[in-house]
Design a protein around this motif. Structure first.
Motif, short mmCIF file in Angstrom:
data_model
loop_
_atom_site.label_atom_id
_atom_site.label_comp_id
_atom_site.label_asym_id
_atom_site.label_seq_id
_atom_site.Cartn_x
_atom_site.Cartn_y
_atom_site.Cartn_z
N PRO A 17 54.18 48.01 37.56
CA PRO A 17 52.97 47.23 37.35
C PRO A 17 51.88 48.07 36.69
N LEU A 18 50.89 47.38 36.14
CA LEU A 18 49.73 48.05 35.56
C LEU A 18 48.58 47.06 35.57
N ARG A 19 47.39 47.57 35.82
CA ARG A 19 46.21 46.70 35.84
C ARG A 19 45.19 47.17 34.83
N LEU A 20 44.84 46.31 33.92
CA LEU A 20 43.85 46.61 32.91
C LEU A 20 42.50 46.02 33.32
N SER A 21 41.43 46.72 32.93
CA SER A 21 40.08 46.25 33.20
C SER A 21 39.29 46.20 31.91
N CYS A 22 38.31 45.32 31.89
CA CYS A 22 37.39 45.22 30.75
C CYS A 22 36.00 44.96 31.29
N VAL A 23 35.10 45.87 31.01
CA VAL A 23 33.72 45.72 31.44
C VAL A 23 32.89 45.21 30.27
N GLY A 24 32.07 44.22 30.56
CA GLY A 24 31.19 43.71 29.52
C GLY A 24 31.11 42.20 29.39
N PRO A 25 32.17 41.44 29.68
CA PRO A 25 32.07 40.00 29.54
C PRO A 25 31.07 39.40 30.51
N GLY A 26 30.48 38.28 30.13
CA GLY A 26 29.67 37.52 31.06
C GLY A 26 28.21 37.84 31.03
N ARG A 27 27.84 39.01 30.53
CA ARG A 27 26.42 39.37 30.55
C ARG A 27 25.64 38.46 29.63
N THR A 28 26.29 38.04 28.59
CA THR A 28 25.70 37.04 27.71
C THR A 28 26.81 36.42 26.91
N PHE A 29 26.63 35.22 26.45
CA PHE A 29 27.45 34.64 25.40
C PHE A 29 28.81 34.14 25.86
N THR A 30 29.35 34.62 26.98
CA THR A 30 30.77 34.41 27.26
C THR A 30 31.05 33.05 27.85
N PRO A 40 52.82 47.95 17.13
CA PRO A 40 52.84 48.52 15.77
C PRO A 40 53.58 47.61 14.80
N GLY A 41 52.95 47.31 13.67
CA GLY A 41 53.58 46.51 12.64
C GLY A 41 53.59 45.02 12.90
N LYS A 42 52.95 44.60 13.99
CA LYS A 42 52.94 43.18 14.34
C LYS A 42 51.52 42.64 14.38
N GLU A 43 51.40 41.33 14.34
CA GLU A 43 50.10 40.69 14.43
C GLU A 43 49.59 40.71 15.87
N ARG A 44 48.29 40.57 15.98
CA ARG A 44 47.69 40.51 17.30
C ARG A 44 48.17 39.23 18.01
N GLU A 45 48.55 39.38 19.28
CA GLU A 45 49.21 38.31 20.03
C GLU A 45 48.38 37.92 21.24
N PHE A 46 48.24 36.61 21.46
CA PHE A 46 47.52 36.11 22.62
C PHE A 46 48.30 36.39 23.90
N VAL A 47 47.60 36.92 24.90
CA VAL A 47 48.22 37.20 26.19
C VAL A 47 47.74 36.21 27.25
N ALA A 48 46.41 36.14 27.44
CA ALA A 48 45.87 35.27 28.48
C ALA A 48 44.38 35.06 28.24
N ALA A 49 43.87 33.93 28.76
CA ALA A 49 42.44 33.65 28.65
C ALA A 49 41.95 33.00 29.93
N ILE A 50 40.64 33.11 30.16
CA ILE A 50 40.05 32.53 31.35
C ILE A 50 38.70 31.92 31.00
N ASN A 51 38.42 30.76 31.56
CA ASN A 51 37.09 30.17 31.46
C ASN A 51 36.18 30.98 32.37
N TRP A 52 35.15 31.58 31.79
CA TRP A 52 34.40 32.58 32.56
C TRP A 52 33.74 31.97 33.79
N ASN A 53 33.16 30.81 33.69
CA ASN A 53 32.48 30.22 34.83
C ASN A 53 33.41 29.38 35.70
N GLY A 54 34.30 28.59 35.08
CA GLY A 54 35.15 27.70 35.85
C GLY A 54 36.39 28.35 36.43
#
Length: 123
Positions: A17-30, A40-54
């Protein structure tokens, strides 16, 4: 301006397993925050998304059943818990946010991006 900083990447073995973190969302705009990845050599791929408030979540096919996206509104932090990792999960993982105007699975819908964190899964 929204600054996003990812962390938690590294070198792991197949099945780990591995857990990634991202600091910064939600302070504004999100309205939505997401994780994308790029091998490498591939297009950027969607992994997951979340509705910030809901809290509603969406997953790309590679993530379904193995990855979980979550957020802490008070801390302004986004996570991606990745389980049963495979070598094909190797890539740079990016955190991104959008104001709510585009399709969640399209990278072009996101206005702000982090610099990414490398995940390498050895076989």
């Amino acid at each position: 301006q929204v600054q996003l900083v990812e962390s938690g990447g590294g070198l792991v073995q197949t099945g780990d397993p591995l857990r990634l973190s991202c600091v910064g969302p939600g302070r504004t705009f999100t309205a939505y925050a997401a994780w994308f990845r790029q091998a490498p050599g591939k297009e950027r791929e969607f992994v997951a998304a979340i509705n910030w408030n809901g809290g509603d979540t969406w997953y790309g096919d590679p993530a379904k059943g193995r990855f979980t996206i979550a957020r802490d509104i008070a801390k302004g932090t986004l996570w991606l818990q990745m389980n049963r990792l495979k070598p094909e999960d190797t890539g740079v993982y990016y955190c991104a946010v959008q104001g709510g105007s585009g399709r969640l699975e399209y990278a072009s819908s996101y206005e702000y991006w982090g610099r990414g964190t490398q995940v390498t899964v050895s076989s």
